[in-house]
Design a protein around this motif. Structure first.
Motif, mmCIF file in Angstrom:
data_model
loop_
_atom_site.group_PDB
_atom_site.id
_atom_site.type_symbol
_atom_site.label_atom_id
_atom_site.label_comp_id
_atom_site.label_asym_id
_atom_site.label_seq_id
_atom_site.Cartn_x
_atom_site.Cartn_y
_atom_site.Cartn_z
ATOM 1 N N ARG A 1 -118.744 -27.807 73.141
ATOM 2 C CA ARG A 1 -117.878 -26.817 73.792
ATOM 3 C C ARG A 1 -118.532 -25.443 73.686
ATOM 4 N NH1 ARG A 1 -112.104 -26.164 71.240
ATOM 5 N NH2 ARG A 1 -113.251 -24.817 69.803
ATOM 6 N N ILE A 2 -118.371 -24.664 74.730
ATOM 7 C CA ILE A 2 -118.858 -23.286 74.728
ATOM 8 C C ILE A 2 -117.668 -22.366 74.501
ATOM 9 C CG2 ILE A 2 -119.959 -21.470 76.092
ATOM 10 C CD1 ILE A 2 -121.580 -23.643 77.497
ATOM 11 N N GLU A 3 -117.783 -21.517 73.487
ATOM 12 C CA GLU A 3 -116.702 -20.599 73.141
ATOM 13 C C GLU A 3 -116.796 -19.344 74.013
ATOM 14 O OE1 GLU A 3 -114.419 -21.583 70.939
ATOM 15 O OE2 GLU A 3 -115.552 -23.430 70.576
ATOM 16 N N THR A 4 -115.685 -18.949 74.617
ATOM 17 C CA THR A 4 -115.703 -17.818 75.536
ATOM 18 C C THR A 4 -114.502 -16.909 75.336
ATOM 19 O OG1 THR A 4 -115.636 -17.170 77.878
ATOM 20 C CG2 THR A 4 -114.598 -19.260 77.299
ATOM 21 N N TYR A 5 -114.721 -15.621 75.577
ATOM 22 C CA TYR A 5 -113.629 -14.644 75.576
ATOM 23 C C TYR A 5 -113.004 -14.510 76.961
ATOM 24 C CZ TYR A 5 -115.144 -13.019 70.951
ATOM 25 O OH TYR A 5 -115.469 -12.917 69.616
ATOM 26 N N GLY A 6 -113.549 -15.246 77.937
ATOM 27 C CA GLY A 6 -112.950 -15.244 79.264
ATOM 28 C C GLY A 6 -113.817 -14.567 80.308
ATOM 29 N N GLY B 1 -119.819 -18.126 71.333
ATOM 30 C CA GLY B 1 -120.397 -19.120 70.434
ATOM 31 C C GLY B 1 -120.495 -20.497 71.063
ATOM 32 N N PHE B 2 -120.973 -21.445 70.247
ATOM 33 C CA PHE B 2 -121.224 -22.803 70.722
ATOM 34 C C PHE B 2 -120.822 -23.802 69.640
ATOM 35 C CE2 PHE B 2 -124.091 -19.749 72.493
ATOM 36 C CZ PHE B 2 -124.177 -20.061 73.836
ATOM 37 N N ARG B 3 -119.957 -24.719 69.996
ATOM 38 C CA ARG B 3 -119.578 -25.805 69.092
ATOM 39 C C ARG B 3 -120.432 -27.021 69.423
ATOM 40 N NH1 ARG B 3 -116.814 -25.994 64.427
ATOM 41 N NH2 ARG B 3 -115.215 -24.620 65.345
ATOM 42 N N LEU B 4 -121.166 -27.535 68.434
ATOM 43 C CA LEU B 4 -122.026 -28.687 68.653
ATOM 44 C C LEU B 4 -121.259 -29.989 68.421
ATOM 45 C CD1 LEU B 4 -125.286 -27.496 66.855
ATOM 46 C CD2 LEU B 4 -124.544 -27.073 69.205
ATOM 47 N N GLU B 5 -121.796 -31.064 68.935
ATOM 48 C CA GLU B 5 -121.133 -32.364 68.767
ATOM 49 C C GLU B 5 -121.123 -32.823 67.321
ATOM 50 O OE1 GLU B 5 -122.436 -35.390 71.424
ATOM 51 O OE2 GLU B 5 -121.761 -34.323 73.231
ATOM 52 N N GLY C 1 -120.311 -30.941 64.954
ATOM 53 C CA GLY C 1 -119.281 -30.140 64.299
ATOM 54 C C GLY C 1 -119.680 -28.713 63.974
ATOM 55 N N ARG C 2 -120.952 -28.394 64.001
ATOM 56 C CA ARG C 2 -121.392 -27.041 63.664
ATOM 57 C C ARG C 2 -120.952 -26.030 64.719
ATOM 58 N NH1 ARG C 2 -127.719 -27.785 62.421
ATOM 59 N NH2 ARG C 2 -127.400 -29.596 63.812
ATOM 60 N N LEU C 3 -120.634 -24.821 64.272
ATOM 61 C CA LEU C 3 -120.302 -23.715 65.172
ATOM 62 C C LEU C 3 -121.396 -22.662 65.059
ATOM 63 C CD1 LEU C 3 -118.402 -22.206 67.107
ATOM 64 C CD2 LEU C 3 -117.290 -21.214 65.083
ATOM 65 N N ILE C 4 -122.051 -22.379 66.179
ATOM 66 C CA ILE C 4 -123.069 -21.329 66.224
ATOM 67 C C ILE C 4 -122.395 -20.115 66.840
ATOM 68 C CG2 ILE C 4 -125.411 -20.765 66.898
ATOM 69 C CD1 ILE C 4 -125.050 -23.388 65.259
ATOM 70 N N ASP C 5 -122.217 -19.078 66.027
ATOM 71 C CA ASP C 5 -121.402 -17.929 66.397
ATOM 72 C C ASP C 5 -122.275 -16.683 66.552
ATOM 73 O OD1 ASP C 5 -118.554 -16.729 66.476
ATOM 74 O OD2 ASP C 5 -119.565 -15.520 64.951
#
Length: 227
Positions: free
Chosen positions: A133-138, A164-168, A170-174
């Motif tokens: 998943r790609i984390e977005t503020y919109g 940020g980026f959530r990897l499969e 489980g890691r979150l790269i922020d």
């Protein structure tokens, strides 16, 4: 007359060579070739995306051909301060996003190109894990540029903020946490930031100013900035 022919030859041969090089170049390097969002990034990628920005049918066909799913949005009334034109709500690309994105067709095409050819390959190469998943503020937001009286490209649905980026695995790269931390996380974030510069008109990150310390700003507005 002889001098005129000499000048004609002097100018014409280089132009002919340039024309031949463009004609023979792979489509991703040829700005006149049809846009294909599945093709690798090339010298002409940004120029093609700009062309799609100005040609509605070309842009939406490119999304359709790439398998991007979306819901078209009605154009706002002329004269509105903030509005949606040639815009859509993104339903599905290759990767889920943490928020619903309403963007112009050209911005969507650029986001898909960046996601497919920059972010996803970089995650697999550097971490050995795909992006979940790609984390977005919109995207669309009727507001000015921070600290300015000028409208942001967000006000025209022509920008997106990625945090940020959530990897499969489980890691979150922020962006806020890892941009300056070093290691694989920082390498990945710099890769996806720099890759955005080849695609979007404007790419801004933590190195630009404090307002971007926790996200990347990508837009397809006028001008050209990579910071």
């Amino acid at each position: 007359m002889t001098e005129f022919r000499a000048w004609l030859l002097l100018l014409g041969v280089p132009l002919l060579l340039v024309a031949m090089l463009v004609w023979l170049a792979p489509p991703r390097h040829n700005p006149f070739a049809p846009i294909d969002l599945t093709d690798r990034i090339g010298l002409a990628t940004h120029a093609k995306l700009q062309r799609a920005r100005d040609q509605r049918e070309v842009c939406f066909k490119a999304l359709d051909d790439a398998g991007v799913l979306y819901t078209p949005l009605e154009d706002a009334d002329e004269g509105e301060k903030c509005g949606l034109y040639n815009a859509l709500t993104l339903d599905r690309t290759l990767t889920p996003y943490s928020a619903t994105l309403s963007m112009t067709c050209a911005e969507t095409a650029a986001v898909y190109t960046w996601e497919r050819h920059v972010a996803r390959p970089a995650a697999v190469e550097i971490f050995g894990s795909p992006i979940a998943r790609i984390e977005t503020y919109g995207s669309f937001s009727c507001r000015n540029i921070a600290g300015s009286s000028r409208l942001s490209q967000h006000a025209h649905a022509n920008a997106v903020d990625i945090s940020g980026f959530r990897l499969e695995d489980g890691r979150l790269i922020d962006v806020k946490t890892h941009w300056k931390q070093g290691g694989k996380e920082a390498k990945f974030l710099k890769r996806v930031h720099d890759g955005g510069c080849d695609i979007f008109s404007v790419t801004l990150g933590p190195a630009y100013n404090a307002a971007h310390k926790d996200h990347f700003h990508f837009d397809m507005g006028p001008g050209r900035v990579c910071r």
